[in-house]
Design a protein around this motif. Structure first.
Motif, PDB file in Angstrom:
ATOM      1  N   LEU A  75       0.816  -1.216   0.000  1.00 39.39           N
ATOM      2  CA  LEU A  75       0.000   0.000   0.000  1.00 39.39           C
ATOM      3  C   LEU A  75       0.852   1.269   0.000  1.00 39.39           C
ATOM      4  O   LEU A  75       0.318   2.372  -0.157  1.00 39.39           O
ATOM      5  CB  LEU A  75      -0.921   0.019   1.230  1.00 39.39           C
ATOM      6  CG  LEU A  75      -1.935  -1.132   1.348  1.00 39.39           C
ATOM      7  CD1 LEU A  75      -2.744  -0.991   2.628  1.00 39.39           C
ATOM      8  CD2 LEU A  75      -2.855  -1.148   0.138  1.00 39.39           C
ATOM      9  N   LEU A  76       2.168   1.115   0.173  1.00 38.32           N
ATOM     10  CA  LEU A  76       3.049   2.287   0.261  1.00 38.32           C
ATOM     11  C   LEU A  76       3.622   2.690  -1.089  1.00 38.32           C
ATOM     12  O   LEU A  76       4.500   3.555  -1.174  1.00 38.32           O
ATOM     13  CB  LEU A  76       4.185   1.999   1.244  1.00 38.32           C
ATOM     14  CG  LEU A  76       3.768   1.762   2.699  1.00 38.32           C
ATOM     15  CD1 LEU A  76       4.980   1.412   3.560  1.00 38.32           C
ATOM     16  CD2 LEU A  76       3.058   2.987   3.265  1.00 38.32           C
ATOM     17  N   ASN A  77       3.146   2.072  -2.156  1.00 29.50           N
ATOM     18  CA  ASN A  77       3.542   2.464  -3.529  1.00 29.50           C
ATOM     19  C   ASN A  77       5.055   2.389  -3.739  1.00 29.50           C
ATOM     20  O   ASN A  77       5.665   3.279  -4.353  1.00 29.50           O
ATOM     21  CB  ASN A  77       3.051   3.888  -3.845  1.00 29.50           C
ATOM     22  CG  ASN A  77       1.548   4.034  -3.647  1.00 29.50           C
ATOM     23  OD1 ASN A  77       0.790   3.100  -3.878  1.00 29.50           O
ATOM     24  ND2 ASN A  77       1.119   5.209  -3.207  1.00 29.50           N
ATOM     25  N   GLY A  78       5.651   1.330  -3.205  1.00 31.25           N
ATOM     26  CA  GLY A  78       7.077   1.125  -3.423  1.00 31.25           C
ATOM     27  C   GLY A  78       7.973   1.857  -2.448  1.00 31.25           C
ATOM     28  O   GLY A  78       9.201   1.711  -2.496  1.00 31.25           O
ATOM     29  N   LEU A  79       7.405   2.652  -1.540  1.00 33.57           N
ATOM     30  CA  LEU A  79       8.190   3.381  -0.547  1.00 33.57           C
ATOM     31  C   LEU A  79       8.350   2.564   0.729  1.00 33.57           C
ATOM     32  O   LEU A  79       7.708   1.529   0.896  1.00 33.57           O
ATOM     33  CB  LEU A  79       7.517   4.723  -0.241  1.00 33.57           C
ATOM     34  CG  LEU A  79       7.333   5.672  -1.428  1.00 33.57           C
ATOM     35  CD1 LEU A  79       6.514   6.888  -1.017  1.00 33.57           C
ATOM     36  CD2 LEU A  79       8.689   6.099  -1.995  1.00 33.57           C
ATOM     37  N   GLN A  80       9.191   3.041   1.639  1.00 35.27           N
ATOM     38  CA  GLN A  80       9.430   2.362   2.909  1.00 35.27           C
ATOM     39  C   GLN A  80       8.850   3.182   4.056  1.00 35.27           C
ATOM     40  O   GLN A  80       8.767   4.409   3.980  1.00 35.27           O
ATOM     41  CB  GLN A  80      10.937   2.190   3.137  1.00 35.27           C
ATOM     42  CG  GLN A  80      11.629   1.324   2.107  1.00 35.27           C
ATOM     43  CD  GLN A  80      11.212  -0.126   2.186  1.00 35.27           C
ATOM     44  OE1 GLN A  80      11.070  -0.686   3.272  1.00 35.27           O
ATOM     45  NE2 GLN A  80      10.991  -0.748   1.041  1.00 35.27           N
ATOM     46  N   LEU A  81       8.466   2.509   5.134  1.00 32.85           N
ATOM     47  CA  LEU A  81       8.030   3.222   6.326  1.00 32.85           C
ATOM     48  C   LEU A  81       9.163   4.117   6.835  1.00 32.85           C
ATOM     49  O   LEU A  81      10.338   3.768   6.719  1.00 32.85           O
ATOM     50  CB  LEU A  81       7.632   2.246   7.435  1.00 32.85           C
ATOM     51  CG  LEU A  81       6.342   1.448   7.242  1.00 32.85           C
ATOM     52  CD1 LEU A  81       6.184   0.440   8.376  1.00 32.85           C
ATOM     53  CD2 LEU A  81       5.135   2.373   7.187  1.00 32.85           C
ATOM     54  N   THR A 126       5.575   7.316   5.516  1.00 33.35           N
ATOM     55  CA  THR A 126       6.929   7.177   4.962  1.00 33.35           C
ATOM     56  C   THR A 126       7.868   8.302   5.388  1.00 33.35           C
ATOM     57  O   THR A 126       9.079   8.201   5.175  1.00 33.35           O
ATOM     58  CB  THR A 126       6.878   7.106   3.422  1.00 33.35           C
ATOM     59  OG1 THR A 126       6.204   8.269   2.911  1.00 33.35           O
ATOM     60  CG2 THR A 126       6.132   5.861   2.964  1.00 33.35           C
ATOM     61  N   THR A 127       7.333   9.366   5.982  1.00 36.34           N
ATOM     62  CA  THR A 127       8.190  10.466   6.431  1.00 36.34           C
ATOM     63  C   THR A 127       8.262  10.579   7.950  1.00 36.34           C
ATOM     64  O   THR A 127       8.947  11.452   8.473  1.00 36.34           O
ATOM     65  CB  THR A 127       7.698  11.814   5.862  1.00 36.34           C
ATOM     66  OG1 THR A 127       6.355  12.064   6.317  1.00 36.34           O
ATOM     67  CG2 THR A 127       7.737  11.814   4.340  1.00 36.34           C
ATOM     68  N   ALA A 128       7.561   9.702   8.667  1.00 40.78           N
ATOM     69  CA  ALA A 128       7.592   9.728  10.134  1.00 40.78           C
ATOM     70  C   ALA A 128       9.011   9.465  10.622  1.00 40.78           C
ATOM     71  O   ALA A 128       9.759   8.691  10.019  1.00 40.78           O
ATOM     72  CB  ALA A 128       6.638   8.683  10.695  1.00 40.78           C
TER      73      ALA A 128
END
Length: 537
Positions: free
Chosen positions: A254-260, A308-310
């Motif tokens: 669900l993150l569209n290829g990004l990381q937490l 993803t920016t936390a």
């Protein structure tokens, strides 16, 4: 804004003490009683409402749009994700967390940024003086954490935040944050064994304390829990007509290829809980736009950006030491995680083991770290082949509070690492640099050579017994470049202070130019904060 007006009034009409003097006043509220003192239980919880009345916060707290989170592991991360999501949705946020790592102001965040020193001083003394003036034998000055919670309510009220995210300090039922009677949503993160001397020695007892934040008919969420804990949570929820729902771990797709923004596989559990809390808050607040309330198989753009920016210091954090010349082959990287329960130690071990195997990727991301050095770039430019060929040594830097059982903590860490083929070449045991009875940037102990190391020596004894049980093959042939003294010395050292341990590390790096030192700092958030403070300096 009302908060800014009040700040200006205080600046013009009151000569505020300095920041260090303010921290001295805060330190005066720290009790000498141990946390395990049975008389702590409840500790006259109702007196908190007297404090609220003195500070004229009754209406403000009752009208505050609160998300309240308790738990053993992951509650701080859940709160951080939650705040980041709602801030990216366009709301003015207030976040109260604990403990702080370097500066007390980290506990109070407005729109994702720790409160300014000017505002902190003004709000602190506004509260402190009123409470001091009205204090009596029946209503004494609040203790340290209670004062901080009251201060958070004052700050969030005056700053007119649209949502206040509150992390429980300890337990739930008798925690100072539990002043909130009408939260919008409640969350319980993963439960495990910690603070048993206060909360109970079974998962059921601990769950009962955490469930103390549930309120009549208020939506509540938890994550998958052990059966014993889940049964108690469900029972308590039923008594209060709360529809307790289980938030499942977030699907990474669900993150569209990004990381937490927070590293570690376990963070997907916390992220799933945060998403459920945010969706419920938005719905309860009347924000019915489909953009926020899509089905579980998709996430709105604002949620993805928030997740993803936390950022949260001291949890699965990787920092290259800026004082080491990384242009030379030898270097040191600190892997910091404030794990301090058996379950979180296992999670920490898994994260560390995977992180050091992804060394090349991490060096790319280290450029984003707060204590970055331009030399990191020079290291990254060596190229992946030279990078991977470097020898590495894993060092453990450890301390934990004496109320915790190292026989439960250290084995979980060792086994988790060993399952990935990772073995520590040496463990360093140190007392915390900071002093529990003092708050502030100068709250450091004297360099007394007679410092009591009884507890650290006990930790070392546990470690030696565990290492003795392991196979005698923890040093691989690939580490031959390491100094002979390193290979054949004891598997552990007790240092009388953290700076001495750091100096030993730096000297070892200089003596072993072909080796990368990968240092795991864990067992205590206080220790993690102390290491970060030294690196920052």
């Amino acid at each position: 804004m009302a908060g800014d007006g009040e700040i200006e009034y205080l600046k013009k009409n009151v000569k505020l003490p300095t920041y260090e003097e303010t921290l001295d006043a805060l330190s005066s509220l720290i009790t000498k009683r141990t946390r395990a003192d049975k008389s702590n239980k409840g500790d006259q919880f109702d007196v908190l409402f007297d404090y609220v009345e003195i500070l004229d916060l009754e209406d403000s707290i009752s009208q505050m749009k609160v998300i309240h989170v308790a738990g053993t592991k992951g509650k701080g991360s859940t709160c951080t994700f939650t705040e980041s999501i709602l801030r990216n949705c366009g709301f003015r946020t207030g976040l109260f967390t604990s403990p702080h790592l370097i500066d007390i102001r980290e506990r109070f965040r407005l729109d994702g940024v720790e409160i300014s020193e000017d505002k902190f001083l003004a709000y602190f003394w506004w509260c402190f003086e009123r409470l001091k003036e009205k204090s009596s034998e029946d209503v004494p000055m609040p203790t340290y954490f209670r004062f901080l919670a009251l201060l958070a309510f004052k700050i969030f009220a005056a700053e007119q935040v649209e949502v206040a995210i509150l992390e429980v300090g300890l337990g739930g039922k008798f925690d100072a944050t539990n002043l909130v009677q009408t939260p919008i949503a409640c969350g319980i993160s993963s439960l495990g064994f910690d603070h048993m001397e206060i909360l109970g020695y079974t998962l059921g007892e601990i769950a009962g304390e955490k469930a103390g934040i549930f309120k009549q008919k208020t939506p509540a969420f938890t994550v998958p829990q052990p059966a014993e804990a889940m049964g108690v949570l469900e029972e308590r929820a039923s008594e209060l007509e709360v529809a307790l729902q289980v938030a499942h771990p977030l699907d990474s797709s669900l993150l569209n290829g990004l990381q937490l923004g927070l590293q570690g596989e376990h963070q997907y559990i916390n992220a799933g809980l945060a998403v459920a809390l945010c969706r419920t808050w938005l719905q309860k607040m009347g924000h019915y736009e489909g953009t926020y309330l899509d089905q579980a198989n998709s996430l709105p753009e604002q949620f993805v950006k928030g997740l993803t920016t936390a950022s949260l210091q001291g949890r699965a954090q990787i920092v290259a030491d800026p004082f080491v010349n990384l242009e030379s082959p030898g270097d040191v990287v600190f892997y910091l995680d404030g794990a301090h329960s058996p379950e979180s130690m296992e999670i920490c071990g898994n994260w560390f083991s995977l992180a050091i195997k992804e060394d090349t990727q991490h060096y790319g991301s280290l450029k984003k770290q707060p204590y970055e050095s331009s030399n990191v770039l020079n290291t990254a430019l060596r190229g992946p082949n030279e990078f991977l060929s470097m020898n590495s040594i894993q060092i453990l830097l450890f301390n934990c509070m004496s109320v915790r059982d190292p026989q439960l903590l250290l084995p979980r860490l060792i086994r988790a690492c060993a399952n990935h083929g990772v073995h520590f070449q040496k463990a360093l045991f140190v007392p915390n640099q900071s002093v529990y009875s003092k708050v502030g940037s100068h709250a450091l102990p004297s360099s007394d050579p007679q410092v009591d190391l009884t507890w650290q020596l006990q930790l070392e004894k546990v470690w030696k017994n565990l290492v003795h049980e392991e196979k005698d093959s923890t040093l691989e042939e690939s580490k031959e470049d390491c100094e002979h003294s390193m290979r054949n010395s004891e598997t552990s050292i007790v240092f009388p202070s953290l700076p001495l341990a750091i100096k030993w590390l730096m000297d070892s790096v200089q003596q072993n130019r072909s080796v990368r030192f990968q240092v795991l700092v864990t067992g205590s958030l206080h220790l993690v904060g102390d290491v970060l403070r030294i690196i920052k300096r």
